[in-house]
Design an enzyme around this catalytic site. Structure first.
Site, PDB file in Angstrom:
ATOM      1  CG  LEU A   1      -1.869  -1.015   1.365  1.00  0.00           C
ATOM      2  CD1 LEU A   1      -2.879  -0.948   2.724  1.00  0.00           C
ATOM      3  CD2 LEU A   1      -2.628  -1.432   0.192  1.00  0.00           C
ATOM      4  CG  ASP A   2       0.155   4.433  -2.867  1.00  0.00           C
ATOM      5  OD1 ASP A   2       1.062   3.679  -3.182  1.00  0.00           O
ATOM      6  OD2 ASP A   2      -0.697   4.961  -3.535  1.00  0.00           O
ATOM      7  NE  ARG A   3       4.957   8.905   5.223  1.00  0.00           N
ATOM      8  CZ  ARG A   3       5.457  10.093   5.684  1.00  0.00           C
ATOM      9  NH1 ARG A   3       6.127  10.456   4.436  1.00  0.00           N
ATOM     10  NH2 ARG A   3       5.528  10.506   6.563  1.00  0.00           N
TER      11      ARG A   3
END
Length: 295
Positions: A131-133
Protein backbone atom coordinates in the site's frame (compact mmCIF):
# COMPACT_ATOMS: atom_id res chain seq x y z
CA UNK A 1 10.15 -26.27 8.34
CA UNK A 2 8.57 -29.26 6.64
CA UNK A 3 5.83 -29.45 4.03
CA UNK A 4 4.38 -32.67 2.60
CA UNK A 5 2.28 -33.71 -0.40
CA UNK A 6 1.04 -37.06 -1.67
CA UNK A 7 1.59 -38.20 -5.25
CA UNK A 8 -1.88 -38.89 -6.68
CA UNK A 9 -1.01 -39.40 -10.36
CA UNK A 10 1.98 -40.36 -12.46
CA UNK A 11 4.67 -37.71 -12.86
CA UNK A 12 7.85 -37.60 -14.92
CA UNK A 13 10.19 -36.10 -12.32
CA UNK A 14 10.47 -34.84 -8.76
CA UNK A 15 11.11 -31.30 -9.99
CA UNK A 16 7.94 -31.35 -12.10
CA UNK A 17 5.90 -32.71 -9.18
CA UNK A 18 7.16 -30.01 -6.82
CA UNK A 19 6.57 -27.36 -9.48
CA UNK A 20 2.93 -28.50 -9.59
CA UNK A 21 2.78 -27.78 -5.85
CA UNK A 22 4.05 -24.25 -6.46
CA UNK A 23 7.72 -24.85 -5.76
CA UNK A 24 9.47 -22.40 -8.09
CA UNK A 25 12.85 -23.00 -9.75
CA UNK A 26 14.45 -20.69 -7.17
CA UNK A 27 12.91 -22.55 -4.21
CA UNK A 28 13.89 -25.89 -5.76
CA UNK A 29 17.47 -24.63 -6.07
CA UNK A 30 17.40 -23.58 -2.40
CA UNK A 31 16.20 -27.07 -1.47
CA UNK A 32 19.04 -28.73 -3.34
CA UNK A 33 21.60 -26.41 -1.78
CA UNK A 34 20.40 -25.81 1.79
CA UNK A 35 17.33 -27.96 2.39
CA UNK A 36 16.44 -31.60 1.91
CA UNK A 37 13.83 -33.74 0.16
CA UNK A 38 12.31 -36.96 1.51
CA UNK A 39 10.10 -39.58 -0.11
CA UNK A 40 8.20 -41.77 2.36
CA UNK A 41 10.47 -40.48 5.10
CA UNK A 42 13.73 -41.33 3.34
CA UNK A 43 16.25 -38.76 2.09
CA UNK A 44 16.43 -38.74 -1.72
CA UNK A 45 18.12 -36.93 -4.59
CA UNK A 46 16.21 -35.00 -7.29
CA UNK A 47 16.73 -37.99 -9.62
CA UNK A 48 14.35 -40.21 -7.59
CA UNK A 49 11.46 -41.94 -9.41
CA UNK A 50 8.10 -41.15 -7.86
CA UNK A 51 5.22 -43.62 -7.63
CA UNK A 52 1.53 -42.95 -7.07
CA UNK A 53 0.93 -43.05 -3.33
CA UNK A 54 4.36 -41.73 -2.35
CA UNK A 55 4.59 -38.92 0.19
CA UNK A 56 7.02 -36.17 -0.73
CA UNK A 57 8.35 -33.98 2.09
CA UNK A 58 10.54 -30.93 1.68
CA UNK A 59 12.54 -29.42 4.50
CA UNK A 60 12.89 -25.72 3.71
CA UNK A 61 15.92 -23.81 4.99
CA UNK A 62 15.13 -21.13 7.56
CA UNK A 63 15.11 -17.56 6.26
CA UNK A 64 17.16 -15.53 8.72
CA UNK A 65 16.58 -11.84 9.35
CA UNK A 66 18.54 -9.46 7.14
CA UNK A 67 21.07 -7.69 9.40
CA UNK A 68 20.97 -4.67 7.08
CA UNK A 69 17.29 -4.11 7.92
CA UNK A 70 16.74 -2.16 11.13
CA UNK A 71 14.52 -3.58 13.86
CA UNK A 72 11.58 -1.53 15.13
CA UNK A 73 9.87 -2.39 18.41
CA UNK A 74 6.70 -0.47 17.50
CA UNK A 75 3.79 -2.95 17.68
CA UNK A 76 1.80 -4.01 14.62
CA UNK A 77 -1.93 -4.74 14.49
CA UNK A 78 -2.17 -8.41 13.54
CA UNK A 79 -5.40 -9.53 11.86
CA UNK A 80 -4.22 -13.11 11.23
CA UNK A 81 -1.03 -15.11 11.61
CA UNK A 82 -0.17 -18.76 11.03
CA UNK A 83 2.73 -20.80 9.67
CA UNK A 84 2.31 -19.38 6.16
CA UNK A 85 0.79 -15.89 6.35
CA UNK A 86 0.76 -12.67 8.29
CA UNK A 87 -2.08 -10.20 7.70
CA UNK A 88 -1.80 -6.79 9.33
CA UNK A 89 -3.82 -3.58 9.56
CA UNK A 90 -1.50 -0.80 8.39
CA UNK A 91 -2.08 2.75 9.66
CA UNK A 92 -1.97 5.69 7.26
CA UNK A 93 1.39 7.45 7.20
CA UNK A 94 3.49 4.30 7.57
CA UNK A 95 5.75 3.27 4.70
CA UNK A 96 5.57 -0.45 3.89
CA UNK A 97 9.23 -0.98 2.97
CA UNK A 98 12.40 0.89 3.93
CA UNK A 99 13.54 3.62 1.55
CA UNK A 100 15.52 6.85 1.45
CA UNK A 101 12.90 8.72 3.50
CA UNK A 102 12.61 6.08 6.23
CA UNK A 103 14.87 3.10 6.84
CA UNK A 104 14.18 2.38 10.51
CA UNK A 105 10.43 2.41 11.22
CA UNK A 106 8.45 1.01 8.29
CA UNK A 107 6.04 -1.91 8.29
CA UNK A 108 8.90 -4.25 7.32
CA UNK A 109 11.00 -2.98 10.27
CA UNK A 110 8.08 -3.51 12.64
CA UNK A 111 7.39 -7.02 11.33
CA UNK A 112 11.07 -7.86 11.87
CA UNK A 113 10.73 -6.77 15.49
CA UNK A 114 7.52 -8.76 15.88
CA UNK A 115 9.06 -11.97 14.53
CA UNK A 116 12.30 -11.55 16.48
CA UNK A 117 10.25 -11.19 19.67
CA UNK A 118 8.45 -14.49 19.02
CA UNK A 119 11.66 -16.19 17.85
CA UNK A 120 10.08 -17.09 14.51
CA UNK A 121 11.85 -19.64 12.31
CA UNK A 122 11.50 -17.46 9.21
CA UNK A 123 12.17 -13.75 9.66
CA UNK A 124 12.07 -12.30 6.15
CA UNK A 125 8.69 -10.68 5.32
CA UNK A 126 7.55 -11.12 1.71
CA UNK A 127 5.10 -8.27 1.09
CA UNK A 128 2.27 -9.39 -1.20
CA UNK A 129 -0.10 -6.40 -1.22
CA UNK A 130 1.87 -3.19 -0.91
CA UNK A 131 0.00 0.00 0.00
CA UNK A 132 1.03 3.61 -0.51
CA UNK A 133 2.33 5.36 2.60
CA UNK A 134 -0.88 7.29 3.24
CA UNK A 135 -3.27 4.45 2.39
CA UNK A 136 -4.53 2.52 5.41
CA UNK A 137 -5.82 -1.02 5.73
CA UNK A 138 -5.11 -4.69 5.06
CA UNK A 139 -1.61 -5.81 4.04
CA UNK A 140 -0.88 -9.48 3.22
CA UNK A 141 2.57 -10.91 3.93
CA UNK A 142 4.06 -14.34 3.10
CA UNK A 143 6.31 -15.81 5.78
CA UNK A 144 8.70 -17.66 3.47
CA UNK A 145 9.62 -18.04 -0.22
CA UNK A 146 7.29 -20.93 -1.08
CA UNK A 147 4.28 -19.15 0.41
CA UNK A 148 5.30 -16.04 -1.54
CA UNK A 149 5.51 -18.07 -4.76
CA UNK A 150 2.05 -19.61 -4.29
CA UNK A 151 0.46 -16.28 -3.40
CA UNK A 152 2.06 -14.63 -6.43
CA UNK A 153 0.54 -17.34 -8.62
CA UNK A 154 -2.90 -16.64 -7.12
CA UNK A 155 -2.48 -12.95 -7.85
CA UNK A 156 -1.34 -13.58 -11.42
CA UNK A 157 -4.42 -15.76 -11.96
CA UNK A 158 -6.68 -12.98 -10.55
CA UNK A 159 -7.77 -15.26 -7.69
CA UNK A 160 -7.23 -12.70 -4.93
CA UNK A 161 -10.15 -10.38 -4.19
CA UNK A 162 -8.98 -6.96 -2.98
CA UNK A 163 -11.60 -4.37 -2.02
CA UNK A 164 -11.08 -0.73 -1.09
CA UNK A 165 -13.13 2.20 0.14
CA UNK A 166 -12.48 5.60 -1.42
CA UNK A 167 -14.04 9.04 -1.14
CA UNK A 168 -13.77 10.82 -4.49
CA UNK A 169 -14.46 14.47 -5.17
CA UNK A 170 -17.70 15.45 -6.87
CA UNK A 171 -20.66 13.23 -7.67
CA UNK A 172 -20.16 10.12 -9.79
CA UNK A 173 -23.07 9.72 -12.19
CA UNK A 174 -23.12 5.92 -12.55
CA UNK A 175 -23.90 3.64 -9.62
CA UNK A 176 -21.47 1.08 -11.00
CA UNK A 177 -18.58 1.36 -13.42
CA UNK A 178 -15.44 -0.29 -14.76
CA UNK A 179 -12.47 1.96 -15.49
CA UNK A 180 -10.44 0.12 -18.12
CA UNK A 181 -7.53 2.39 -18.99
CA UNK A 182 -3.78 1.60 -19.24
CA UNK A 183 -1.47 3.41 -16.83
CA UNK A 184 2.09 4.64 -17.27
CA UNK A 185 4.49 6.74 -15.21
CA UNK A 186 4.26 10.45 -15.91
CA UNK A 187 7.72 11.47 -17.17
CA UNK A 188 7.18 14.92 -15.67
CA UNK A 189 6.34 13.80 -12.11
CA UNK A 190 5.81 11.03 -9.56
CA UNK A 191 2.24 10.29 -10.59
CA UNK A 192 0.73 7.73 -12.94
CA UNK A 193 -1.25 8.74 -15.99
CA UNK A 194 -3.64 7.13 -18.45
CA UNK A 195 -1.65 6.39 -21.59
CA UNK A 196 -2.01 4.06 -24.59
CA UNK A 197 1.62 3.09 -23.96
CA UNK A 198 0.89 2.05 -20.37
CA UNK A 199 0.20 -1.31 -18.77
CA UNK A 200 -3.38 -2.65 -18.70
CA UNK A 201 -5.31 -1.55 -15.62
CA UNK A 202 -8.90 -2.25 -14.56
CA UNK A 203 -10.73 -0.71 -11.60
CA UNK A 204 -14.35 -1.61 -10.81
CA UNK A 205 -16.43 0.51 -8.47
CA UNK A 206 -19.85 0.72 -6.83
CA UNK A 207 -21.31 3.92 -5.37
CA UNK A 208 -22.14 3.57 -1.67
CA UNK A 209 -23.24 7.14 -0.89
CA UNK A 210 -23.32 10.55 -2.53
CA UNK A 211 -23.00 13.95 -0.89
CA UNK A 212 -23.07 17.47 -2.31
CA UNK A 213 -19.40 17.47 -3.32
CA UNK A 214 -18.11 13.93 -2.74
CA UNK A 215 -18.95 10.27 -3.38
CA UNK A 216 -18.13 7.20 -1.30
CA UNK A 217 -17.27 4.19 -3.48
CA UNK A 218 -16.39 0.57 -2.91
CA UNK A 219 -13.63 -0.47 -5.29
CA UNK A 220 -12.35 -3.81 -6.60
CA UNK A 221 -8.96 -4.06 -8.24
CA UNK A 222 -8.69 -6.38 -11.23
CA UNK A 223 -5.02 -5.41 -11.69
CA UNK A 224 -2.45 -4.04 -9.28
CA UNK A 225 -0.74 -1.05 -10.85
CA UNK A 226 1.00 1.69 -8.87
CA UNK A 227 -1.48 4.38 -7.73
CA UNK A 228 -4.15 2.60 -9.79
CA UNK A 229 -7.24 3.75 -7.91
CA UNK A 230 -5.90 7.27 -7.42
CA UNK A 231 -4.88 7.70 -11.06
CA UNK A 232 -8.03 6.16 -12.51
CA UNK A 233 -10.45 8.39 -10.59
CA UNK A 234 -8.30 11.42 -11.31
CA UNK A 235 -8.59 10.56 -15.02
CA UNK A 236 -12.38 10.86 -14.62
CA UNK A 237 -11.93 14.31 -13.03
CA UNK A 238 -12.92 12.84 -9.66
CA UNK A 239 -9.61 12.69 -7.74
CA UNK A 240 -9.72 11.30 -4.23
CA UNK A 241 -10.39 13.69 -1.37
CA UNK A 242 -7.10 14.75 0.20
CA UNK A 243 -4.96 13.41 -2.67
CA UNK A 244 -2.65 16.37 -3.30
CA UNK A 245 -0.57 14.52 -5.92
CA UNK A 246 -3.60 14.01 -8.15
CA UNK A 247 -5.32 17.32 -7.44
CA UNK A 248 -7.82 16.12 -4.86
CA UNK A 249 -9.32 18.80 -2.58
CA UNK A 250 -8.76 18.74 1.17
CA UNK A 251 -12.12 18.56 2.92
CA UNK A 252 -12.95 18.42 6.63
CA UNK A 253 -9.37 17.91 7.73
CA UNK A 254 -8.61 14.96 5.42
CA UNK A 255 -5.05 15.75 4.39
CA UNK A 256 -4.14 12.35 2.89
CA UNK A 257 -5.79 10.40 0.10
CA UNK A 258 -9.14 9.05 1.32
CA UNK A 259 -8.28 5.47 0.41
CA UNK A 260 -8.61 2.44 2.67
CA UNK A 261 -7.81 -1.22 1.88
CA UNK A 262 -10.95 -2.66 3.43
CA UNK A 263 -10.78 -6.39 2.67
CA UNK A 264 -8.78 -9.24 1.19
CA UNK A 265 -10.02 -12.72 0.27
CA UNK A 266 -8.43 -15.80 -1.29
CA UNK A 267 -8.49 -19.59 -1.15
CA UNK A 268 -5.52 -20.78 0.89
CA UNK A 269 -3.30 -22.84 -1.45
CA UNK A 270 -1.98 -24.89 1.48
CA UNK A 271 -5.26 -25.84 3.17
CA UNK A 272 -8.03 -25.07 0.67
CA UNK A 273 -9.71 -22.86 3.29
CA UNK A 274 -11.46 -19.65 2.28
CA UNK A 275 -9.56 -16.78 3.91
CA UNK A 276 -11.16 -13.37 4.31
CA UNK A 277 -9.84 -10.41 6.27
CA UNK A 278 -11.22 -6.92 6.81
CA UNK A 279 -10.25 -3.62 8.39
CA UNK A 280 -12.48 -0.87 9.73
CA UNK A 281 -11.75 2.62 8.36
CA UNK A 282 -9.66 4.67 10.84
CA UNK A 283 -10.63 7.74 12.84
CA UNK A 284 -9.88 10.35 10.16
CA UNK A 285 -12.18 8.47 7.80
CA UNK A 286 -14.98 8.40 10.38
CA UNK A 287 -14.64 12.16 10.91
CA UNK A 288 -14.73 12.81 7.16
CA UNK A 289 -17.86 10.74 6.63
CA UNK A 290 -19.64 12.37 9.58
CA UNK A 291 -18.74 15.85 8.36
CA UNK A 292 -19.91 15.12 4.81
CA UNK A 293 -23.21 13.79 6.14
CA UNK A 294 -23.72 16.91 8.26
CA UNK A 295 -23.22 19.38 5.40
Amino acid sequence: MELSWQVTRSVTSLKRFLNQQGVSHRVFSDLKRDGSIKVNGQMVTPAVDLQVGDTVTVVLPAESADPAVATSQTPITVLFENRDWLVVDKPAGLNVVPGPANRTDTLVNRIKGHWLAENAENQVPHILTRLDRFTSGVVWVARYRLANSLASQLQAAHQVDKRYLAVVSGQLTDDHGLIDAPLASDPAGYNQMVSPAGKPAKTEYWVVQRWANATLVRVKLHTGRTHQIRAHFASLDHPLIGDELYGGPQLHGMTRQALHAQSLAFTDPFTGDARQFSSEPPADWQRLLRSLSEE
